[in-house]
Design a protein around this motif. Structure first.
Motif, PDB file in Angstrom:
ATOM      1  N   ILE A 120       0.925  -1.397  -0.018  1.00  0.00           N
ATOM      2  CA  ILE A 120       0.070   0.162   0.091  1.00  0.00           C
ATOM      3  C   ILE A 120       0.881   1.333   0.128  1.00  0.00           C
ATOM      4  CG2 ILE A 120      -1.638   1.199   1.285  1.00  0.00           C
ATOM      5  CD1 ILE A 120      -2.756  -1.365   2.171  1.00  0.00           C
ATOM      6  N   ALA A 121       1.843   1.131   0.658  1.00  0.00           N
ATOM      7  CA  ALA A 121       2.855   2.501   0.862  1.00  0.00           C
ATOM      8  C   ALA A 121       3.472   2.582  -0.548  1.00  0.00           C
ATOM      9  CB  ALA A 121       3.961   2.212   2.126  1.00  0.00           C
ATOM     10  N   TYR A 122       3.529   1.685  -1.135  1.00  0.00           N
ATOM     11  CA  TYR A 122       4.433   1.872  -2.519  1.00  0.00           C
ATOM     12  C   TYR A 122       3.311   2.051  -3.627  1.00  0.00           C
ATOM     13  CZ  TYR A 122       9.172   1.017  -1.135  1.00  0.00           C
ATOM     14  OH  TYR A 122      10.372   1.056  -0.709  1.00  0.00           O
ATOM     15  N   LEU A 123       2.152   2.096  -3.334  1.00  0.00           N
ATOM     16  CA  LEU A 123       1.092   2.626  -4.406  1.00  0.00           C
ATOM     17  C   LEU A 123       1.321   4.005  -5.166  1.00  0.00           C
ATOM     18  CD1 LEU A 123      -2.207   0.787  -3.085  1.00  0.00           C
ATOM     19  CD2 LEU A 123      -0.623   0.356  -5.077  1.00  0.00           C
ATOM     20  N   PRO A 124       1.567   4.801  -4.208  1.00  0.00           N
ATOM     21  CA  PRO A 124       1.702   6.306  -4.815  1.00  0.00           C
ATOM     22  C   PRO A 124       2.914   6.357  -5.793  1.00  0.00           C
ATOM     23  CG  PRO A 124       1.435   6.597  -2.387  1.00  0.00           C
ATOM     24  CD  PRO A 124       1.676   5.088  -2.863  1.00  0.00           C
ATOM     25  N   LYS A 125       2.459   6.967  -6.850  1.00  0.00           N
ATOM     26  CA  LYS A 125       3.453   7.177  -7.941  1.00  0.00           C
ATOM     27  C   LYS A 125       3.556   8.683  -8.117  1.00  0.00           C
ATOM     28  CE  LYS A 125       4.007   3.946 -10.970  1.00  0.00           C
ATOM     29  NZ  LYS A 125       5.136   3.570 -10.577  1.00  0.00           N
ATOM     30  N   PRO A 160      -3.709   9.924  -4.169  1.00  0.00           N
ATOM     31  CA  PRO A 160      -4.773   9.818  -3.030  1.00  0.00           C
ATOM     32  C   PRO A 160      -5.045   8.469  -2.552  1.00  0.00           C
ATOM     33  CG  PRO A 160      -5.415  10.688  -5.230  1.00  0.00           C
ATOM     34  CD  PRO A 160      -4.221  10.347  -5.302  1.00  0.00           C
ATOM     35  N   ILE A 161      -4.840   7.330  -3.586  1.00  0.00           N
ATOM     36  CA  ILE A 161      -5.437   5.978  -3.082  1.00  0.00           C
ATOM     37  C   ILE A 161      -4.293   5.569  -2.137  1.00  0.00           C
ATOM     38  CG2 ILE A 161      -5.250   3.510  -3.969  1.00  0.00           C
ATOM     39  CD1 ILE A 161      -6.372   4.642  -6.868  1.00  0.00           C
ATOM     40  N   GLY A 162      -3.033   5.833  -2.448  1.00  0.00           N
ATOM     41  CA  GLY A 162      -1.922   5.185  -1.494  1.00  0.00           C
ATOM     42  C   GLY A 162      -2.128   6.184  -0.282  1.00  0.00           C
ATOM     43  N   ALA A 163      -2.343   7.466  -0.225  1.00  0.00           N
ATOM     44  CA  ALA A 163      -2.380   8.134   1.119  1.00  0.00           C
ATOM     45  C   ALA A 163      -3.381   7.721   1.849  1.00  0.00           C
ATOM     46  CB  ALA A 163      -2.602   9.682   0.660  1.00  0.00           C
ATOM     47  N   ILE A 164      -4.674   7.601   1.346  1.00  0.00           N
ATOM     48  CA  ILE A 164      -6.063   6.990   1.896  1.00  0.00           C
ATOM     49  C   ILE A 164      -5.772   5.822   2.372  1.00  0.00           C
ATOM     50  CG2 ILE A 164      -8.322   6.657   1.753  1.00  0.00           C
ATOM     51  CD1 ILE A 164      -8.275   8.893  -0.147  1.00  0.00           C
TER      52      ILE A 164
END
Length: 187
Positions: A120-125, A160-164
């Motif tokens: 999850i933490a590596y989702l934000p790009k 936003p997906i990663g942060a949420i």
């Protein structure tokens, strides 16, 4: 003074790549990374830590400039024309990224919940997409606007997906090492 010297030498190494183009293949970025590794290995740990902190502060300002410049170069029409296929491609890339994170976590002492949190933490790009998304456009390639638009779309979708996701799952997936009373340290 040290920050100015390191920064100046970094810009010089990047310029050397341009000056020697066509004569000798030189990678300015590789030279800068190599210089940073050598500084880390040869410097006193306190000096290395202070330099890292100061460059971290410089990055805060540079990051804002990077995202402003990328935002100014985006043509929203290309993002809309990319549509569902761009979203599908981003989704597939995220699946491969998740698989890569899981592979990297193999052999570690992290449990399944902690590994899931790493995914999850590596989702934000964002930073890499902002930095290289505009390269095809700057090279004058016909696909330049589309590549930049998809890179920006990846930022707008994944950040936003990663942060949420991190905000909503860290309490369930991670255990504080101090372990408050009633917490399950093996969770």
């Amino acid at each position: 003074m040290k920050v100015i010297l390191v920064l100046g030498l970094s810009f010089l190494l990047m310029a050397v790549e341009t000056w020697l183009k066509g004569i000798v293949s030189v990678s300015g970025l590789l030279a800068v990374v190599s210089m940073a590794c050598m500084l880390k290995a040869k410097c006193v740990p306190e000096v290395s830590k202070r330099l890292s902190e100061k460059f971290g502060k410089l990055w805060l300002a540079a990051e804002v400039v990077l995202f402003v410049l990328v935002g100014a170069a985006v043509d929203i029409r290309y993002t809309a024309s990319a549509g569902a296929s761009a979203l599908l491609m981003i989704g597939i890339a995220l699946l491969f990224r998740a698989a890569g994170v899981f592979l990297c976590m193999a052999g570690t002492q992290l449990n399944k919940k902690e590994r899931l949190f790493c995914v999850i933490a590596y989702l934000p790009k964002a930073t890499v997409q902002a930095a290289i998304g505009s390269v095809p456009l700057s090279l004058g390639l016909p696909c330049g606007q589309l590549v930049l638009s998809v890179a920006v779309l990846a930022i707008l979708v994944t950040a936003p997906i990663g942060a949420i996701g991190m905000d909503k799952t860290y309490r369930r997936l991670l255990v504080h090492e101090g372990g408050a009373a009633g917490e399950n340290p093996g969770a």
